[in-house]
Design a protein around this motif. Structure first.
Motif, PDB file in Angstrom:
ATOM      1  N   GLN A 134       0.854  -1.186   0.000  1.00 26.03           N
ATOM      2  CA  GLN A 134       0.000   0.000   0.000  1.00 26.03           C
ATOM      3  C   GLN A 134       0.887   1.232   0.000  1.00 26.03           C
ATOM      4  O   GLN A 134       1.911   1.269   0.685  1.00 26.03           O
ATOM      5  CB  GLN A 134      -0.897   0.008   1.247  1.00 26.03           C
ATOM      6  CG  GLN A 134      -1.775  -1.221   1.380  1.00 26.03           C
ATOM      7  CD  GLN A 134      -2.242  -1.446   2.807  1.00 26.03           C
ATOM      8  OE1 GLN A 134      -1.648  -0.944   3.768  1.00 26.03           O
ATOM      9  NE2 GLN A 134      -3.309  -2.213   2.955  1.00 26.03           N
ATOM     10  N   ALA A 135       0.502   2.235  -0.767  1.00 24.89           N
ATOM     11  CA  ALA A 135       1.238   3.498  -0.812  1.00 24.89           C
ATOM     12  C   ALA A 135       0.297   4.617  -0.382  1.00 24.89           C
ATOM     13  O   ALA A 135      -0.863   4.647  -0.785  1.00 24.89           O
ATOM     14  CB  ALA A 135       1.759   3.761  -2.217  1.00 24.89           C
ATOM     15  N   PHE A 136       0.804   5.530   0.449  1.00 23.47           N
ATOM     16  CA  PHE A 136      -0.033   6.632   0.928  1.00 23.47           C
ATOM     17  C   PHE A 136       0.832   7.663   1.636  1.00 23.47           C
ATOM     18  O   PHE A 136       2.032   7.462   1.857  1.00 23.47           O
ATOM     19  CB  PHE A 136      -1.121   6.127   1.884  1.00 23.47           C
ATOM     20  CG  PHE A 136      -0.611   5.314   3.037  1.00 23.47           C
ATOM     21  CD1 PHE A 136      -0.291   5.907   4.258  1.00 23.47           C
ATOM     22  CD2 PHE A 136      -0.425   3.945   2.915  1.00 23.47           C
ATOM     23  CE1 PHE A 136       0.187   5.165   5.316  1.00 23.47           C
ATOM     24  CE2 PHE A 136       0.053   3.176   3.971  1.00 23.47           C
ATOM     25  CZ  PHE A 136       0.358   3.792   5.167  1.00 23.47           C
ATOM     26  N   THR A 137       0.214   8.772   1.983  1.00 26.37           N
ATOM     27  CA  THR A 137       0.878   9.848   2.714  1.00 26.37           C
ATOM     28  C   THR A 137       0.200  10.028   4.066  1.00 26.37           C
ATOM     29  O   THR A 137      -1.036  10.106   4.137  1.00 26.37           O
ATOM     30  CB  THR A 137       0.812  11.171   1.934  1.00 26.37           C
ATOM     31  OG1 THR A 137       1.497  11.015   0.692  1.00 26.37           O
ATOM     32  CG2 THR A 137       1.469  12.307   2.719  1.00 26.37           C
ATOM     33  N   THR A 138       0.993  10.077   5.122  1.00 24.87           N
ATOM     34  CA  THR A 138       0.461  10.275   6.461  1.00 24.87           C
ATOM     35  C   THR A 138       1.228  11.430   7.132  1.00 24.87           C
ATOM     36  O   THR A 138       1.878  12.221   6.457  1.00 24.87           O
ATOM     37  CB  THR A 138       0.553   8.973   7.288  1.00 24.87           C
ATOM     38  OG1 THR A 138      -0.074   9.182   8.574  1.00 24.87           O
ATOM     39  CG2 THR A 138       1.982   8.514   7.475  1.00 24.87           C
ATOM     40  N   VAL A 139       1.148  11.518   8.447  1.00 24.24           N
ATOM     41  CA  VAL A 139       1.785  12.607   9.183  1.00 24.24           C
ATOM     42  C   VAL A 139       2.833  12.038  10.125  1.00 24.24           C
ATOM     43  O   VAL A 139       2.659  10.953  10.683  1.00 24.24           O
ATOM     44  CB  VAL A 139       0.742  13.408   9.993  1.00 24.24           C
ATOM     45  CG1 VAL A 139       1.378  14.667  10.577  1.00 24.24           C
ATOM     46  CG2 VAL A 139      -0.451  13.773   9.137  1.00 24.24           C
ATOM     47  N   LYS A 140       3.934  12.762  10.296  1.00 24.96           N
ATOM     48  CA  LYS A 140       5.002  12.333  11.200  1.00 24.96           C
ATOM     49  C   LYS A 140       5.378  13.469  12.147  1.00 24.96           C
ATOM     50  O   LYS A 140       5.482  14.626  11.734  1.00 24.96           O
ATOM     51  CB  LYS A 140       6.241  11.888  10.425  1.00 24.96           C
ATOM     52  CG  LYS A 140       7.327  11.266  11.285  1.00 24.96           C
ATOM     53  CD  LYS A 140       8.518  10.839  10.455  1.00 24.96           C
ATOM     54  CE  LYS A 140       9.543  10.069  11.282  1.00 24.96           C
ATOM     55  NZ  LYS A 140      10.027  10.822  12.458  1.00 24.96           N
ATOM     56  N   CYS A 141       5.562  13.136  13.423  1.00 20.89           N
ATOM     57  CA  CYS A 141       5.975  14.107  14.443  1.00 20.89           C
ATOM     58  C   CYS A 141       7.383  13.777  14.923  1.00 20.89           C
ATOM     59  O   CYS A 141       7.643  12.639  15.321  1.00 20.89           O
ATOM     60  CB  CYS A 141       5.045  14.073  15.657  1.00 20.89           C
ATOM     61  SG  CYS A 141       3.388  14.647  15.348  1.00 20.89           S
ATOM     62  N   GLU A 142       8.262  14.756  14.884  1.00 23.88           N
ATOM     63  CA  GLU A 142       9.580  14.606  15.488  1.00 23.88           C
ATOM     64  C   GLU A 142       9.427  15.013  16.953  1.00 23.88           C
ATOM     65  O   GLU A 142       9.376  16.201  17.276  1.00 23.88           O
ATOM     66  CB  GLU A 142      10.592  15.516  14.789  1.00 23.88           C
ATOM     67  CG  GLU A 142      10.817  15.180  13.335  1.00 23.88           C
ATOM     68  CD  GLU A 142      11.760  13.999  13.152  1.00 23.88           C
ATOM     69  OE1 GLU A 142      12.602  13.755  14.036  1.00 23.88           O
ATOM     70  OE2 GLU A 142      11.641  13.312  12.129  1.00 23.88           O
ATOM     71  N   CYS A 143       9.310  14.018  17.826  1.00 25.77           N
ATOM     72  CA  CYS A 143       8.974  14.316  19.224  1.00 25.77           C
ATOM     73  C   CYS A 143      10.036  15.151  19.933  1.00 25.77           C
ATOM     74  O   CYS A 143       9.722  15.859  20.894  1.00 25.77           O
ATOM     75  CB  CYS A 143       8.716  13.021  19.983  1.00 25.77           C
ATOM     76  SG  CYS A 143       7.117  12.276  19.564  1.00 25.77           S
ATOM     77  N   SER A 144      11.274  15.081  19.463  1.00 24.27           N
ATOM     78  CA  SER A 144      12.317  15.911  20.072  1.00 24.27           C
ATOM     79  C   SER A 144      12.026  17.395  19.859  1.00 24.27           C
ATOM     80  O   SER A 144      12.506  18.242  20.616  1.00 24.27           O
ATOM     81  CB  SER A 144      13.685  15.552  19.481  1.00 24.27           C
ATOM     82  OG  SER A 144      13.699  15.748  18.077  1.00 24.27           O
ATOM     83  N   SER A 145      11.245  17.717  18.843  1.00 26.93           N
ATOM     84  CA  SER A 145      10.802  19.095  18.602  1.00 26.93           C
ATOM     85  C   SER A 145       9.371  19.306  19.070  1.00 26.93           C
ATOM     86  O   SER A 145       9.025  20.373  19.601  1.00 26.93           O
ATOM     87  CB  SER A 145      10.890  19.431  17.101  1.00 26.93           C
ATOM     88  OG  SER A 145      12.211  19.370  16.631  1.00 26.93           O
ATOM     89  N   TYR A 146       8.546  18.287  18.874  1.00 30.22           N
ATOM     90  CA  TYR A 146       7.116  18.411  19.165  1.00 30.22           C
ATOM     91  C   TYR A 146       6.841  18.588  20.660  1.00 30.22           C
ATOM     92  O   TYR A 146       5.994  19.408  21.052  1.00 30.22           O
ATOM     93  CB  TYR A 146       6.390  17.173  18.642  1.00 30.22           C
ATOM     94  CG  TYR A 146       4.883  17.282  18.645  1.00 30.22           C
ATOM     95  CD1 TYR A 146       4.235  18.302  17.950  1.00 30.22           C
ATOM     96  CD2 TYR A 146       4.098  16.352  19.331  1.00 30.22           C
ATOM     97  CE1 TYR A 146       2.850  18.395  17.940  1.00 30.22           C
ATOM     98  CE2 TYR A 146       2.725  16.439  19.317  1.00 30.22           C
ATOM     99  CZ  TYR A 146       2.095  17.453  18.623  1.00 30.22           C
ATOM    100  OH  TYR A 146       0.722  17.541  18.611  1.00 30.22           O
ATOM    101  N   LEU A 147       7.570  17.866  21.505  1.00 29.37           N
ATOM    102  CA  LEU A 147       7.341  17.990  22.951  1.00 29.37           C
ATOM    103  C   LEU A 147       7.703  19.376  23.484  1.00 29.37           C
ATOM    104  O   LEU A 147       6.916  19.975  24.222  1.00 29.37           O
ATOM    105  CB  LEU A 147       8.108  16.891  23.695  1.00 29.37           C
ATOM    106  CG  LEU A 147       7.477  15.496  23.657  1.00 29.37           C
ATOM    107  CD1 LEU A 147       8.404  14.472  24.304  1.00 29.37           C
ATOM    108  CD2 LEU A 147       6.129  15.490  24.349  1.00 29.37           C
TER     109      LEU A 147
END
Length: 282
Positions: A134-147
């Motif tokens: 399956q191919a698709f686009t989702t969201v990613k969080c860099e927790c070192s920045s997000y927190l």
């Protein structure tokens, strides 16, 4: 109106997300985040931070769809805003590959991500031994920045933070009107809940700027997730507590991920050679 004293136990992504929601939506509440560890020393800091959905048999699909859609839309809005670099939230495209065709080739969340489609035979040629993808686009969080970004937002809303170990939720009842437990794995001892346990696995953070797309084994146990500050590679091998040498795990992770990468490189070189052989240009 009387001020409601709220404490959120836990300073991971769930703890701070919850605290921000309460502090911003309910200004009559005095909200405190209480935890033994804060970023960069939380479990969330080591997470790959990519948004996927697992299906829970005891919860209605409709409810799970709502959870996923709300989370996806919220994070997507951040990723497409000017706050994206500071928050460490980005859109991420890639592949989820399977050795056998799954029971549900088109999962319940397929219309909630961006551009979901089945991989073509030509795309699957890059991954020998895998029959479906399956191919698709989702969201990613860099927790070192997000927190840190969440904490900054929380403080701006009037929130307070306090660093200390909590031995019992009952001990907090005299100081707060509402206690929200977001202690994650800490709940095993904090609430005496033996059903909470860690999943054995290893995660590596590496520099590989040439990797642009995520690759995830359909069983979720092996993955490569490119991010803003590097690439997260990992392997989850189950819930056994049997002792294994860390170096063996690292070796296996690197070998599996290198296998994926070498397949991609081989395919690219093969296509280039084919192109050069058929080209009439000098």
């Amino acid at each position: 109106m009387k001020t409601v004293r709220v404490v959120v136990v836990g300073a991971g992504v769930i703890g701070f997300s919850t605290a921000v929601c309460v502090a911003e939506a309910l200004p009559f509440c005095s909200v405190t985040v209480l935890a033994e560890k804060f970023s960069p020393d939380t479990t969330s800091d080591g997470a790959a931070g990519i948004l996927f959905a697992a299906q829970f048999p005891d919860i209605s699909v409709e409810r799970q769809r709502r959870w996923f859609k709300d989370s996806f839309d919220h994070l997507r809005a951040i990723a497409q805003s000017q706050q994206s670099p500071e928050a460490g939230v980005m859109m991420s495209s890639g592949y989820q590959i399977f050795k056998d065709v799954p029971a549900d080739p088109k999962p319940y969340w397929s219309d909630l991500v961006i551009g979901f489609r089945l991989m073509t035979d030509r795309e699957l040629e890059r991954f020998p031994g895998y029959k479906f993808g399956q191919a698709f686009t989702t969201v990613k969080c860099e927790c070192s920045s997000y927190l840190p970004w969440l904490e900054k937002r929380f403080r701006k809303a009037g929130g307070k933070v306090q660093q200390r170990k909590v031995s019992s939720l009952h001990d907090l009842s005299d100081s707060y009107d509402l206690i929200i437990n977001c202690s994650g794995l800490g709940s095993r001892t904090l609430t005496d809940d033996p059903q909470v346990y860690p999943v054995r696995g290893q995660v590596l953070k590496v520099e590989a700027p040439w990797l642009q797309h995520f690759i995830r084994d359909g069983d979720g146990k092996t993955y490569i997730y490119p991010g803003i500050h590097g690439v997260t590679v990992g392997d989850i091998s189950g819930c056994s507590y049997l002792f294994r040498l860390f170096t063996l795990y690292c070796y296996r992770i690197v070998c599996k991920c290198k296998y994926f990468h070498n397949l991609m490189l081989f395919f690219a070189l093969k296509q280039r050679k084919k192109f050069e052989g058929n080209s009439s240009f000098c």
